[in-house]
Design an enzyme around this catalytic site. Sequence first.
Site, PDB file in Angstrom:
ATOM      1  N   ASP A   1       6.108   4.722  -1.796  1.00  0.00           N
ATOM      2  CA  ASP A   1       7.550   4.612  -1.716  1.00  0.00           C
ATOM      3  C   ASP A   1       8.413   3.531  -2.578  1.00  0.00           C
ATOM      4  OD1 ASP A   1       8.500   2.468   0.210  1.00  0.00           O
ATOM      5  OD2 ASP A   1       7.387   3.697   1.627  1.00  0.00           O
TER       6      ASP A   1
ATOM      7  N   GLN B   1       0.835  -1.214   0.033  1.00  0.00           N
ATOM      8  CA  GLN B   1      -0.033   0.118  -0.036  1.00  0.00           C
ATOM      9  C   GLN B   1       0.839   1.361  -0.050  1.00  0.00           C
ATOM     10  OE1 GLN B   1      -1.984  -1.608   3.622  1.00  0.00           O
ATOM     11  NE2 GLN B   1      -3.754  -0.767   2.841  1.00  0.00           N
TER      12      GLN B   1
ATOM     13  N   ALA C   1       8.538  -3.919  12.902  1.00  0.00           N
ATOM     14  CA  ALA C   1       8.689  -4.915  11.877  1.00  0.00           C
ATOM     15  C   ALA C   1       9.982  -5.258  11.349  1.00  0.00           C
ATOM     16  CB  ALA C   1       8.196  -4.018  10.484  1.00  0.00           C
TER      17      ALA C   1
ATOM     18  N   HIS D   1      -1.398   1.228  -4.585  1.00  0.00           N
ATOM     19  CA  HIS D   1      -1.889   2.634  -4.234  1.00  0.00           C
ATOM     20  C   HIS D   1      -0.869   3.619  -5.191  1.00  0.00           C
ATOM     21  CE1 HIS D   1      -4.042   1.833  -0.273  1.00  0.00           C
ATOM     22  NE2 HIS D   1      -4.669   1.380  -1.262  1.00  0.00           N
TER      23      HIS D   1
END
Length: 230
Positions: free
Chosen positions: A90, A87, A215, A105
């Site tokens: 970058d 999504q 993450a 996106h």
Amino acid sequence: MRVVVLTGAGISAESGVPTFRDADGLWEGHRVEDVATPEAFERDPDTVHRFYDARRAHLSTVEPNAAHRALAGLERDGRHRLLVVTQNVDDLHERAGSRDVVHMHGELLSARCLACDGRFRSDAPLVDRPRCPGCGERALRPDIVWFGELPYELDRIQSALERADLFVSIGTSGAVYPAAGFVSAARAYGARTVELNLEPSHGTDLFHDARHGPAGTVVPSWAAGLTPTG
Ligand SMILES: [Zn+2]
């Protein structure tokens, strides 16, 4: 195994990419409806161009983190067939080495022409109204899927979910559709589902397994434990 990985703002936030979810829903002082809707672009294209020009320029100040690298490593390793559906707009997955990436996106490093509907790699500031490399018109807009617009490649994502053995959601809130519905779709088609997120998401109960933490920590540890299939 066929693995579909969905990534969201959380994975890039750890690289220092700001998101709308920071603080009070503002993105460096801008409200979503002022920079991320077709209506905003019609009303005030210069503000919208400057906003995305700044986001694009900011990319050169951030680097992929351990989570991006772990996903690229899994793909390179070749034991599993990996598709990253992101999504994020970058290019951190690509810079980490991932090759099979769907930007549902859109992308900051792409521009779309309103005259010929072509999409072009571009790192030029769009506020300067450069010519479209395809048709020559000065009609480029950010190649970003704004609120109220249809995400890219939903057919390809859907068919990947149908065939997936494993669906992994990383750094997403589980609140924004259609991505929030991917876990239910993958489950319905028989995939095992895993959530890797800083904290339990809105849809955390929909996953078979969940690991919560940064993450940069939980993704490499999950990837290391992914055993080869027989
Ligand atoms: Zn054009």
